[in-house]
Design a protein around this motif. Structure first.
Motif, PDB file in Angstrom:
ATOM      1  N   LEU A   1       0.844  -1.196   0.000  1.00 55.82           N
ATOM      2  CA  LEU A   1       0.000   0.000   0.000  1.00 55.82           C
ATOM      3  C   LEU A   1       0.875   1.240   0.000  1.00 55.82           C
ATOM      4  CD1 LEU A   1      -2.758  -1.105   2.532  1.00 55.82           C
ATOM      5  CD2 LEU A   1      -2.253  -1.864   0.217  1.00 55.82           C
ATOM      6  N   LEU A   2       0.609   2.134  -0.960  1.00 52.04           N
ATOM      7  CA  LEU A   2       1.400   3.352  -1.093  1.00 52.04           C
ATOM      8  C   LEU A   2       0.565   4.574  -0.739  1.00 52.04           C
ATOM      9  CD1 LEU A   2       3.200   1.336  -2.486  1.00 52.04           C
ATOM     10  CD2 LEU A   2       3.312   2.820  -4.502  1.00 52.04           C
ATOM     11  N   ALA A   3       1.132   5.427   0.095  1.00 51.79           N
ATOM     12  CA  ALA A   3       0.511   6.720   0.371  1.00 51.79           C
ATOM     13  C   ALA A   3       1.621   7.615   0.894  1.00 51.79           C
ATOM     14  CB  ALA A   3      -0.614   6.606   1.381  1.00 51.79           C
ATOM     15  N   ARG A   4       1.426   8.915   0.795  1.00 48.99           N
ATOM     16  CA  ARG A   4       2.454   9.822   1.275  1.00 48.99           C
ATOM     17  C   ARG A   4       2.585   9.674   2.788  1.00 48.99           C
ATOM     18  NH1 ARG A   4       2.459  15.438  -1.797  1.00 48.99           N
ATOM     19  NH2 ARG A   4       0.309  14.706  -1.975  1.00 48.99           N
ATOM     20  N   ASN A   5       1.440   9.668   3.437  1.00 52.98           N
ATOM     21  CA  ASN A   5       1.411   9.671   4.898  1.00 52.98           C
ATOM     22  C   ASN A   5       1.120   8.265   5.439  1.00 52.98           C
ATOM     23  OD1 ASN A   5       0.961  10.064   7.574  1.00 52.98           O
ATOM     24  ND2 ASN A   5      -0.494  11.759   7.319  1.00 52.98           N
ATOM     25  N   PRO A   6       2.090   7.653   6.154  1.00 50.71           N
ATOM     26  CA  PRO A   6       1.878   6.295   6.690  1.00 50.71           C
ATOM     27  C   PRO A   6       0.603   6.173   7.516  1.00 50.71           C
ATOM     28  CG  PRO A   6       4.164   6.944   6.976  1.00 50.71           C
ATOM     29  CD  PRO A   6       3.432   8.157   6.468  1.00 50.71           C
ATOM     30  N   ALA A   7       0.180   7.274   8.109  1.00 50.58           N
ATOM     31  CA  ALA A   7      -1.059   7.217   8.896  1.00 50.58           C
ATOM     32  C   ALA A   7      -2.236   6.771   8.036  1.00 50.58           C
ATOM     33  CB  ALA A   7      -1.356   8.592   9.503  1.00 50.58           C
ATOM     34  N   ASN A   8      -2.101   6.971   6.720  1.00 45.08           N
ATOM     35  CA  ASN A   8      -3.198   6.596   5.836  1.00 45.08           C
ATOM     36  C   ASN A   8      -3.275   5.101   5.590  1.00 45.08           C
ATOM     37  OD1 ASN A   8      -4.496   9.049   5.399  1.00 45.08           O
ATOM     38  ND2 ASN A   8      -3.035   9.666   3.823  1.00 45.08           N
ATOM     39  N   TYR A   9      -2.113   4.428   5.552  1.00 48.58           N
ATOM     40  CA  TYR A   9      -2.170   2.988   5.279  1.00 48.58           C
ATOM     41  C   TYR A   9      -1.931   2.126   6.505  1.00 48.58           C
ATOM     42  CZ  TYR A   9       2.935   3.728   4.520  1.00 48.58           C
ATOM     43  OH  TYR A   9       4.242   4.084   4.648  1.00 48.58           O
ATOM     44  N   ASP A  10      -1.344   2.677   7.565  1.00 49.41           N
ATOM     45  CA  ASP A  10      -1.004   1.854   8.729  1.00 49.41           C
ATOM     46  C   ASP A  10      -2.177   1.023   9.272  1.00 49.41           C
ATOM     47  OD1 ASP A  10       1.701   2.267   8.768  1.00 49.41           O
ATOM     48  OD2 ASP A  10       1.662   3.918  10.227  1.00 49.41           O
ATOM     49  N   PRO A  11      -3.343   1.644   9.462  1.00 47.17           N
ATOM     50  CA  PRO A  11      -4.455   0.845  10.009  1.00 47.17           C
ATOM     51  C   PRO A  11      -4.840  -0.322   9.099  1.00 47.17           C
ATOM     52  CG  PRO A  11      -4.956   3.207  10.051  1.00 47.17           C
ATOM     53  CD  PRO A  11      -3.692   3.066   9.283  1.00 47.17           C
ATOM     54  N   VAL A  12      -4.856  -0.106   7.791  1.00 49.40           N
ATOM     55  CA  VAL A  12      -5.244  -1.176   6.859  1.00 49.40           C
ATOM     56  C   VAL A  12      -4.174  -2.261   6.826  1.00 49.40           C
ATOM     57  CG1 VAL A  12      -6.337  -1.566   4.646  1.00 49.40           C
ATOM     58  CG2 VAL A  12      -5.944   0.785   5.432  1.00 49.40           C
ATOM     59  N   VAL A  13      -2.919  -1.844   6.815  1.00 45.86           N
ATOM     60  CA  VAL A  13      -1.823  -2.822   6.834  1.00 45.86           C
ATOM     61  C   VAL A  13      -1.964  -3.711   8.063  1.00 45.86           C
ATOM     62  CG1 VAL A  13       0.680  -3.064   7.163  1.00 45.86           C
ATOM     63  CG2 VAL A  13      -0.203  -1.436   5.470  1.00 45.86           C
ATOM     64  N   ALA A  14      -2.162  -3.079   9.212  1.00 46.09           N
ATOM     65  CA  ALA A  14      -2.291  -3.844  10.461  1.00 46.09           C
ATOM     66  C   ALA A  14      -3.491  -4.783  10.396  1.00 46.09           C
ATOM     67  CB  ALA A  14      -2.426  -2.879  11.641  1.00 46.09           C
ATOM     68  N   GLU A  15      -4.585  -4.250   9.908  1.00 48.95           N
ATOM     69  CA  GLU A  15      -5.825  -5.039   9.834  1.00 48.95           C
ATOM     70  C   GLU A  15      -5.653  -6.272   8.944  1.00 48.95           C
ATOM     71  OE1 GLU A  15      -9.128  -2.706   8.242  1.00 48.95           O
ATOM     72  OE2 GLU A  15      -9.924  -4.575   7.407  1.00 48.95           O
ATOM     73  N   ILE A  16      -5.041  -6.070   7.779  1.00 45.26           N
ATOM     74  CA  ILE A  16      -4.865  -7.195   6.839  1.00 45.26           C
ATOM     75  C   ILE A  16      -3.922  -8.242   7.436  1.00 45.26           C
ATOM     76  CG2 ILE A  16      -3.845  -7.827   4.607  1.00 45.26           C
ATOM     77  CD1 ILE A  16      -4.997  -5.167   3.504  1.00 45.26           C
ATOM     78  N   ASN A  17      -2.832  -7.773   8.017  1.00 42.24           N
ATOM     79  CA  ASN A  17      -1.889  -8.725   8.616  1.00 42.24           C
ATOM     80  C   ASN A  17      -2.524  -9.476   9.791  1.00 42.24           C
ATOM     81  OD1 ASN A  17       0.360  -8.372   6.885  1.00 42.24           O
ATOM     82  ND2 ASN A  17       0.867  -6.428   7.912  1.00 42.24           N
ATOM     83  N   ALA A  18      -3.306  -8.756  10.582  1.00 39.86           N
ATOM     84  CA  ALA A  18      -3.958  -9.390  11.725  1.00 39.86           C
ATOM     85  C   ALA A  18      -4.947 -10.463  11.276  1.00 39.86           C
ATOM     86  CB  ALA A  18      -4.680  -8.334  12.560  1.00 39.86           C
ATOM     87  N   ALA A  19      -5.528 -10.222  10.092  1.00 34.74           N
ATOM     88  CA  ALA A  19      -6.532 -11.170   9.600  1.00 34.74           C
ATOM     89  C   ALA A  19      -5.896 -12.340   8.863  1.00 34.74           C
ATOM     90  CB  ALA A  19      -7.506 -10.436   8.683  1.00 34.74           C
ATOM     91  N   GLY A  20      -4.553 -12.411   8.901  1.00 28.53           N
ATOM     92  CA  GLY A  20      -3.894 -13.557   8.271  1.00 28.53           C
ATOM     93  C   GLY A  20      -3.435 -13.294   6.851  1.00 28.53           C
ATOM     94  N   GLY A  21      -3.694 -12.077   6.338  1.00 23.45           N
ATOM     95  CA  GLY A  21      -3.194 -11.704   5.022  1.00 23.45           C
ATOM     96  C   GLY A  21      -1.780 -11.164   5.148  1.00 23.45           C
ATOM     97  N   LYS A  22      -1.257 -10.677   4.036  1.00 30.40           N
ATOM     98  CA  LYS A  22       0.064 -10.051   4.107  1.00 30.40           C
ATOM     99  C   LYS A  22       0.025  -8.672   3.472  1.00 30.40           C
ATOM    100  CE  LYS A  22       4.918 -10.248   3.301  1.00 30.40           C
ATOM    101  NZ  LYS A  22       6.116 -10.990   2.916  1.00 30.40           N
ATOM    102  N   ALA A  23       0.406  -7.683   4.217  1.00 31.18           N
ATOM    103  CA  ALA A  23       0.392  -6.323   3.692  1.00 31.18           C
ATOM    104  C   ALA A  23       1.603  -5.554   4.185  1.00 31.18           C
ATOM    105  CB  ALA A  23      -0.882  -5.604   4.120  1.00 31.18           C
ATOM    106  N   ILE A  24       2.117  -4.684   3.337  1.00 34.03           N
ATOM    107  CA  ILE A  24       3.151  -3.741   3.757  1.00 34.03           C
ATOM    108  C   ILE A  24       2.735  -2.356   3.296  1.00 34.03           C
ATOM    109  CG2 ILE A  24       5.024  -5.439   3.618  1.00 34.03           C
ATOM    110  CD1 ILE A  24       5.862  -4.022   0.961  1.00 34.03           C
ATOM    111  N   GLY A  25       3.261  -1.348   3.958  1.00 35.49           N
ATOM    112  CA  GLY A  25       3.009   0.023   3.535  1.00 35.49           C
ATOM    113  C   GLY A  25       4.323   0.673   3.142  1.00 35.49           C
ATOM    114  N   ILE A  26       4.286   1.498   2.121  1.00 35.76           N
ATOM    115  CA  ILE A  26       5.497   2.214   1.712  1.00 35.76           C
ATOM    116  C   ILE A  26       5.140   3.677   1.515  1.00 35.76           C
ATOM    117  CG2 ILE A  26       7.388   2.336   0.046  1.00 35.76           C
ATOM    118  CD1 ILE A  26       6.688  -0.531  -0.847  1.00 35.76           C
ATOM    119  N   SER A  27       5.777   4.525   2.263  1.00 40.79           N
ATOM    120  CA  SER A  27       5.518   5.956   2.130  1.00 40.79           C
ATOM    121  C   SER A  27       6.033   6.452   0.785  1.00 40.79           C
ATOM    122  CB  SER A  27       6.194   6.719   3.277  1.00 40.79           C
ATOM    123  OG  SER A  27       6.151   8.098   3.001  1.00 40.79           O
TER     124      SER A  27
END
Lengths: 246, 246, 246, 246
Positions: A33-59
């Motif tokens: 997930l790409l966004a300028r501000n990590p605050a924008n993707y951090d919650p989704v990244v955490a949510e996906i990883n918590a649900a057993g998926g794999k997500a990373i965020g890149i500012s």
């Protein structure tokens, strides 16, 4: 095909369409997930990883070529032997509504920076990876989707910045569809026509229920586009609530 | 109305459409010709002045806001008590045809610089003068015309730079038409579809006579647009030779 | 070229656009005016003849192939050695606004009868005569113009009859332009967007002056189209008052 | 909701798109197949019933209002307490490619009969049933889909009959979408751009594999459209093979 999960990359992730698209594609792929501000993707990244998926965020600042290059370098390291299955460009850019003679050059350029220059950088970085996947005989053709708007079809008064950007985005999508379609990549331009149902638009009230577009439904549309076989590519579709005037 | 002749300004004057438009509008107005390189307008300026008209040339880089501002400052001094009757934006920008992945950012931006940013600067400088003329009860509504191309309607493969620029130009033209039409200014977008008959295209041979667009005929079209009363504005028209495939 | 004046034929002549077009083309050509009801063309015919022009009226039902054939047989007799320079199809057809489920088949077919079938008959009768004129090296390319409407671009709710007719008319205009353009005939589709300023619309009040389209200005547009050389054909243009929302 | 399965009706069933759409919708609904010639739907009806689905065929001439009324009377009897979930209008009409001046009135009308008049009759019969289903709180919004073609977007030379019909069909689809969308019915226009892969087109050879559109993929697209929630209606999409020129 590698035993590793393939990846999808989504640029422009906030609480709306981007997050829903990420969740949807994360059902099958690892997602970046790409966004300028990590605050924008951090919650989704955490949510996906918590649900057993794999997500990373890149500012990432998509309007800056170097920033996009760096993001995709990082992504390539993550890929390892895996490939990129889908790239979704969902950068809204700031919507500016102003009398034309009051627009500064900076304000006028906002639409282009997000929709022209940004989509250029993203496409140049993603397409080589999508081309690699074509050779891997994937289940679904590698897909590049651009989130657009009614402003891609009609230049309204006081919307010169946004409309020039979205018209340019549509031109880019068409040009890429015609060049990369025959190479096996599915390029699509999605015209989102209406208010999206997110936190920020809660205050917008309508007389009818379901008057705002559910971002999950946009995500389903993008997923459907991704699953289309190459005998049946949709290059443009519109999406609007049933009560929208158009 | 002042006893002085009103003016027309043409940006993007070379040996083709720009020169013909200048000649056509010089039959009624004094004309200011803008181009980066004086060599492009000098012959036309001389020709018009020699023929008893009035023309000046101003070296201008339309993609640079300051340069456009300076050009219009100079123009305003020339105007004296006269007003601006028409502004024609005829900047082609470089046409680049290249596989998308070989485009540099600089090359990609060429289309925007000429058709997005340049048209923005020109419009911002010209519109206040055109608005002034509305109050002067002119014979013809003040007119702002943009020279465009088929690439404004269709994004072809390998033409991402040009198409994004021309789509953006069309968006700008629509947005301005909708904002400034009701204020009495006629804004039009002309889709020139075909090869223009100038020195540079002499080598292009066709099976049919008259297969290239005569720049004088484009100039006549622009003049006709200028003469339309405000009850009858054409905001978009296409122009192509009779044998053109479309 | 024959020493006789060439002719223009206008189908759909009432007090508005048709009459104005007839007057405009009568400045150069003899004109034949077609309408079902002679009461519609009689005053214009008389007026043109009284002013030193030449006009005839022929009662014609354009939706009936035989009636159109008869009208053009009569026209051919009038032509003598002269040729047909322009054919304008200006048949409005009845505009029906109704909830779709209340439309009878007869009402639904009204749009097609006027704009599809009628334009077909008129074009089939006029094109052979226009083709003959191509060989006569006329001053202006023989011209076939269709009067259309915004409904050719957008199908609005409750307007299925009118919109299907006008969309079909646009399709026909495009198809004929592509087939007969290369043969030297100029085919154009004019999108008239707004209320026309005639007796019948006197009651429509607007906040702004000049809010209705002057039929004389439409006639000027058609005449301009007719004068375009074959290097520079406009196949579609829109026409609307400066204050029209679009 | 009734315990009975809901129904879908498909008009224009031959060996291609219609049969595939019937098979796809038969996975969830009982299906009624309409075609003039029972030989066109009999094999599909038998196949669906043999596979445990439910299908009936009704011989119908869609260009004849009475025939369509009879077909829907029969369908209503079959419905019993069940409702109509989807109606797909897939009538091709004869494609006629001919120089315009060689077209008979009968040939010219073929496009309209299939795409204008036929779609009118079908829509008038289907919409009241779809409206009833809205009240039954169905899983998916009741859906009306029209199969269209590139000829709905562009009138090519020698294709006046087909293009006028398909333009009219697009106008009808837009008009119905704008009227019935707010009532909860999803109306969509699908632009099928390319050769469909059926028995009849076996002889068409291309340099690339998958150059023809698989009818099953069109059926999947229609099914996806049907599943869109009312917050996210697609009113128009295009479908073409990856190698198609457009």
């Amino acid at each position: 095909m590698s035993s590793q999960k393939a990846w999808a990359v989504v640029a422009g992730v906030g609480p709306g369409t981007g997050a829903s698209v990420a969740r949807r594609f994360a059902q099958k792929y690892s997602v970046a997930l790409l966004a300028r501000n990590p605050a924008n993707y951090d919650p989704v990244v955490a949510e996906i990883n918590a649900a057993g998926g794999k997500a990373i965020g890149i500012s990432t600042d998509v309007s800056d070529g170097k920033s996009v290059k760096n993001a995709f370098e990082q992504l390539k390291k993550e890929l390892g032997g895996a490939t990129l299955a889908a790239a979704i460009y969902n950068v809204g850019g700031g919507f500016i509504r102003k009398p034309f003679l009051e627009l500064t050059e900076e304000e006028f350029e906002v639409g282009w920076a997000a929709n022209g220059r940004g989509a250029f950088h993203f496409s140049q970085a993603a397409l080589p990876l999508l081309l690699e996947r074509v050779n891997a005989s994937p289940e679904y053709p590698p897909t590049l989707i651009f989130t657009s708007a009614t402003a891609a079809m009609k230049g309204s008064a006081h919307c010169a910045s946004f409309a020039t950007g979205k018209f340019a985005l549509r031109a880019l999508a068409q040009s890429l569809a015609r060049e990369f379609g025959p190479k096996g990549i599915h390029v699509a331009h999605a015209i989102i026509d209406g208010v999206i149902d997110i936190e920020r638009t809660k205050a917008y009230k309508f007389d009818h229920p379901d008057a705002k577009i559910k971002p999950e439904a946009i995500a389903d549309a993008y997923w459907y586009l991704h699953t289309q076989p190459r005998t049946c590519f949709t290059n443009e579709l519109d999406i609007r609530p049933y009560i929208e005037k158009w």
